[in-house]
Design a protein around this motif. Structure first.
Motif, short mmCIF file in Angstrom:
data_model
loop_
_atom_site.label_atom_id
_atom_site.label_comp_id
_atom_site.label_asym_id
_atom_site.label_seq_id
_atom_site.Cartn_x
_atom_site.Cartn_y
_atom_site.Cartn_z
N VAL A 233 0.83 -1.22 0.00
CA VAL A 233 0.00 0.00 0.00
C VAL A 233 0.87 1.26 0.00
CG1 VAL A 233 -2.00 -1.15 1.02
CG2 VAL A 233 -0.36 -0.11 2.55
N HIS A 234 1.81 1.31 -0.93
CA HIS A 234 2.82 2.37 -0.92
C HIS A 234 2.24 3.76 -1.09
CE1 HIS A 234 2.33 1.33 -5.22
NE2 HIS A 234 2.66 2.59 -5.45
N GLU A 235 1.09 3.87 -1.75
CA GLU A 235 0.53 5.19 -2.04
C GLU A 235 0.01 5.92 -0.80
OE1 GLU A 235 -1.01 2.43 -5.48
OE2 GLU A 235 -0.66 2.31 -3.31
N ILE A 236 -0.11 5.21 0.32
CA ILE A 236 -0.62 5.87 1.53
C ILE A 236 0.41 5.86 2.64
CG2 ILE A 236 -3.06 5.56 0.99
CD1 ILE A 236 -3.05 3.12 2.86
N ARG A 266 -4.79 11.89 1.26
CA ARG A 266 -3.98 12.34 0.14
C ARG A 266 -3.08 11.19 -0.29
NH1 ARG A 266 0.33 15.14 -2.18
NH2 ARG A 266 -0.28 17.08 -3.22
N LEU A 267 -3.13 10.84 -1.55
CA LEU A 267 -2.26 9.79 -2.06
C LEU A 267 -0.86 10.34 -2.27
CD1 LEU A 267 -4.67 8.15 -4.65
CD2 LEU A 267 -4.13 7.35 -2.34
N ALA A 520 -5.52 0.74 -12.90
CA ALA A 520 -4.33 1.33 -13.51
C ALA A 520 -3.57 2.17 -12.50
CB ALA A 520 -4.72 2.18 -14.71
N GLU A 521 -4.30 2.82 -11.58
CA GLU A 521 -3.67 3.66 -10.56
C GLU A 521 -4.58 3.76 -9.35
OE1 GLU A 521 -5.18 7.96 -12.34
OE2 GLU A 521 -3.11 7.31 -12.68
N ALA A 522 -4.01 4.26 -8.26
CA ALA A 522 -4.78 4.39 -7.03
C ALA A 522 -5.82 5.49 -7.15
CB ALA A 522 -3.86 4.67 -5.86
N GLY A 523 -6.89 5.36 -6.39
CA GLY A 523 -7.92 6.39 -6.36
C GLY A 523 -8.73 6.30 -5.08
N LEU A 524 -9.26 7.43 -4.66
CA LEU A 524 -10.06 7.48 -3.45
C LEU A 524 -11.53 7.22 -3.77
CD1 LEU A 524 -8.46 10.65 -1.82
CD2 LEU A 524 -7.95 8.26 -1.31
N GLY A 525 -12.24 6.66 -2.81
CA GLY A 525 -13.65 6.37 -3.01
C GLY A 525 -14.51 7.63 -3.02
#
Length: 573
Positions: A233-236, A266-267, A520-525
């Protein structure tokens, strides 16, 4: 005589008088004068120093002897929080002072960098749980193990037993570098790009417990993976390294900074650099020092690295890192490719040495000391001496000979650890919740476990049609320890109005997710105005929205997250 105003000079720029901006509390910019109570106690005495008082004073004098600042502040530097007093409902969480909420018992967090454990270490944790923690144990989504009901009198003996087998609780909490997330399959996966274990160990050995890094603006989280599933979970995380192959420089890492969730998610962002393995510790140290020296300290709700990155941007952040903290600049580097496999590692997988690792799912991370001790015994019976925890509240048993795999799986099932779980059990995680947490408003573990059982009964036959885990993350308060904004269905604990009555429940976040095989990439709900779920209605809502997804999706390849972001609000109710 009263001075008369003069006519403005029309050839000059008119100046507007403004109130001076308050300092952010950045050490390099504003100096080290403390601007709030937390900064005062940290500057007065380094949090690491409290261990001596715990061992020499508090363990002897009992809970009543503990200094209030140590209890509510410095104890965290050694993995200790007071737990919630039983019987206080969620409606009173925000109304009571910390000392009114807390019991005279502690949660103790065992630090497990990279999630790497020997069976001997696992057995010791299990024995400590059974002897000192009323047999409690939770696997967290930070690869730690948390124990409850700890008496201060027993803490020195617990530390002695942990340290005897190479474990500790050093900086497991507090305004410090927390546990280093690492790929649970480091060094053994057949498809691994690079083994990050040497980098994790170098950072831990050199910097964890270093007094110069033990007063950060707030908590600081790290993740390192060498696996193509990007399983940490590197993006957070505040600072993260993701394995990548540079076309000229070979295998190394892509550097990410400034990710975090909580109430202002924030990612993280790439700095566009390539970090050679031998420079990871130096770069980590540089990013950490930027946070220490430039991070915002005046307001606690702005004291994470993500706020500094938001103000600086990646170009300035990289410039400061390279010019003020590194021995030489970093080369530019490519982004890691999209993951091709799921990163929870559940199931049976081949290792590079011909043996197998088996990933199993406890029920929402809740285990016990007895289970952990039995798991250590079971692993050894089937030829393993190594176990890993994961950032998804799962457990892996490594080094299993092929002939032992099915026997191990049967033994895991008997312990309540499923290597072939339902999609609902596999995809659900939950934070500690109101049972032990002083911040919580709603129960989580029991509610999530009940929801899993109900969804298995109601939707089990549809699993082939669903095809992939739909992640369900249940959190007891707005702080997102269970990563609600990055789940297909994220539930944030709060009091909600249902039919005119205020009851424990959840606000719903839909369609979030981190880098994985489906995204494809991370995103918030997204949130839907007015959409609330009562605490006992998780399965009812999840069943309803999953059935709607199956009926409305454009084709079998459209993921739940893709559908949730394009669906009308009516479809998400």
């Amino acid at each position: 005589m009263t001075a008369q105003p003069t006519a403005p000079n029309r050839g000059a720029r008119t100046r507007t008088t403004r109130t001076p901006t308050k300092p952010h509390g950045q050490w390099v910019v504003d100096g080290q004068e403390p601007l709030n109570g937390n900064e005062e106690f940290k500057l007065a005495d380094n949090g690491l120093n409290v261990r001596e008082r715990i061992e020499s004073e508090y363990a002897e004098g009992g809970f009543a002897s503990i200094d209030a600042t140590d209890l509510h502040g410095r104890f965290r530097w050694w993995g200790l929080y007071t737990q919630r007093k039983p019987g206080i409902d969620g409606g009173r969480t925000a109304q009571l002072e910390p000392h009114e909420l807390e019991d005279e018992f502690f949660m103790l967090r065992v630090r497990i960098d990279g999630g790497q454990l020997t069976t001997q270490q696992l057995r010791v944790i299990g024995q400590i749980s059974s002897e000192f923690a009323r047999d409690t144990a939770d696997l967290t989504d930070r690869q730690n193990v948390q124990l409850h009901w700890i008496d201060i009198e027993n803490v020195p003996e617990i530390w002695r037993r942990l340290e005897e087998v190479g474990l500790s609780t050093t900086e497991a909490c507090g305004d410090v570098p927390r546990v280093i997330l690492g790929s649970p399959v480091a060094g053994i996966a057949a498809d691994e790009i690079i083994d990050p274990t040497p980098q994790i160990r170098e950072i831990a050995d050199r910097f964890i417990g270093d007094p110069s890094l033990a007063n950060l603006p707030r908590k600081y989280k790290t993740a390192i993976t060498g696996h193509p599933s990007q399983d940490v979970v590197h993006e957070i995380n505040d600072c993260a390294f993701v394995a990548v192959e540079h076309p000229e420089l070979g295998i190394g890492y892509d550097l990410w900074v400034g990710g975090a969730l909580s109430v202002v998610p924030r990612l993280g962002e790439r700095l566009g650099t390539f970090v050679a393995p031998e420079r990871v510790a130096e770069v980590w140290h540089g990013v950490t020092q930027i946070f220490r020296d430039y991070g915002y300290r005046r307001l606690r709700n702005k004291a994470r690295l993500k706020f500094l990155l938001a103000d600086w941007g990646t170009e300035k952040f990289r410039e400061v890192l390279e010019t003020e903290y590194l021995s030489e600049p970093l080369p530019d580097g490519p982004a890691a490719p999209k993951p091709t496999t799921l990163g929870d590692h559940v199931g049976v997988h081949a290792q590079k040495d011909g043996r197998f690792y088996v990933g199993a799912a406890p029920l929402v991370g809740r285990v016990s000391g007895s289970v952990l001790t039995a798991l250590a015994d079971l692993a050894e019976v089937h030829g393993s001496r190594r176990v890993r925890t994961t950032p998804h509240q799962k457990l892996l048993v490594l080094d299993v000979p092929e002939a032992e795999v099915e026997g191990l799986i049967a033994g895991l099932d008997a312990l309540g650890l499923s290597a072939r779980p339902s999609l609902f059990r596999r995809g659900t995680i939950a934070c500690t919740g109101i049972e032990f947490c002083k911040l919580a408003i709603v129960e989580t573990k029991a509610n999530a476990a009940t929801a899993i059982e109900q969804l298995e009964q109601r939707l089990g036959a549809l699993e082939p049609e669903i095809g992939r885990p739909i992640t369900l993350h249940v959190n007891g308060c707005p702080n997102s320890c269970a990563r609600i904004q990055t789940a297909d269905i994220g539930l944030k604990g709060q009091l909600v109005n249902i039919d005119g009555e205020q009851v424990p429940g959840y606000q719903v976040h839909l369609g979030g997710g981190l880098a994985n095989v489906d995204r494809a990439e991370a995103g918030l709900g997204r949130t839907v105005r007015g959409l609330k779920v009562p605490a006992d209605g998780i399965a009812d809502y999840a069943e309803r929205v999953i059935r709607r997804y199956l009926g409305d999706r454009e084709n079998e390849n459209e993921t739940f997250a893709q559908w949730a972001h394009r669906a009308d609000e009516e479809a998400l109710q």
